[in-house]
Design an enzyme around this catalytic site. Sequence first.
Site, PDB file in Angstrom:
ATOM      1  N   SER A 134      47.892  39.695  21.020  1.00  0.00           N
ATOM      2  CA  SER A 134      46.419  39.521  21.439  1.00  0.00           C
ATOM      3  C   SER A 134      45.624  40.615  20.390  1.00  0.00           C
ATOM      4  O   SER A 134      46.291  41.768  20.101  1.00  0.00           O
ATOM      5  CB  SER A 134      46.327  40.308  22.897  1.00  0.00           C
ATOM      6  OG  SER A 134      44.848  40.456  23.223  1.00  0.00           O
ATOM      7  N   TYR A 147      48.224  47.095  29.195  1.00  0.00           N
ATOM      8  CA  TYR A 147      48.240  45.741  28.459  1.00  0.00           C
ATOM      9  C   TYR A 147      48.381  45.658  26.765  1.00  0.00           C
ATOM     10  O   TYR A 147      48.824  45.038  26.179  1.00  0.00           O
ATOM     11  CB  TYR A 147      47.125  44.935  29.151  1.00  0.00           C
ATOM     12  CG  TYR A 147      46.958  43.483  28.261  1.00  0.00           C
ATOM     13  CD1 TYR A 147      48.021  42.608  28.759  1.00  0.00           C
ATOM     14  CD2 TYR A 147      45.984  43.212  27.473  1.00  0.00           C
ATOM     15  CE1 TYR A 147      47.800  41.363  27.996  1.00  0.00           C
ATOM     16  CE2 TYR A 147      45.619  41.817  26.940  1.00  0.00           C
ATOM     17  CZ  TYR A 147      46.819  41.101  27.382  1.00  0.00           C
ATOM     18  OH  TYR A 147      46.650  39.716  26.745  1.00  0.00           O
TER      19      TYR A 147
END
Length: 247
Positions: A134, A147
């Site tokens: 990501s 995350y």
Amino acid sequence: MKTAFITGATAGIGEACARKFIADGWQVVGTGRRKDRLDALAQELGEKFLPIVSDMRDIEDLGRIVRQLPDAFAGIDLLVNNAGLAPPMTDFQDADLDKQLNAMRTNMDGLVAITRHLLPTLIERKGAIVNLASVAGSYPYRGGAVYGATKAFLTQFSLSLRSDLHGTGVRVTSIEPGMVETEFTIVRTEGNRQASEQLYADMNPMTAGDIANTIHWVATQPAHLNINRLELMPTSQSFAGFSVHRD
Ligand code: 8X3
């Protein structure tokens, strides 16, 4: 016929990948936690789709799943490590630790385990691995400490794996998307649909299909070409500056 093993095929990017590869003549092993979703997808995609109920946090079970793949689906040419989740966007000092650890187990432990189990067949077939990292792994933002760290892990794991696999012919890619409208955000907002919709309101996010098309493109490049990293954002998303606190 080529075979893809796609984790987290019950929704979003994983589901779109299953559709995309089957439409291109591949067969697909699709894993996920939700049996009803997998069954519905199997119904739609037919016998080229093998649904397997699996939880990425159940490390021992991942080994069993690979060992027990039926012969027709056992020769994996492509692993799409898509399964992953984000804990709620809370400042880490206020965060529920269990939820953070849960994301680490899913995004890192399970992914490392399934990759390790599938590597013998991937090496034998000179296959490919696509890891869903990501932009959060490269650009920090508030509430994304764990995350983002799991995704940075994934990018570095991908790059280092390339070194370990040097000479085997196995290709490894880290795909690093920004905002894609999928159920991912509903998990992140813990089921708050309104908060999730607000995040994407009027900004024309990327779609699961956009990312599936990209993964398909990466996986179908000639064997001599390895895409190391690929970062994508919707045009409407870019970068912010540093925050400065003043007393
Ligand atoms: C999540 C993408 O842009 O919301 O992986 O951080 S973003």
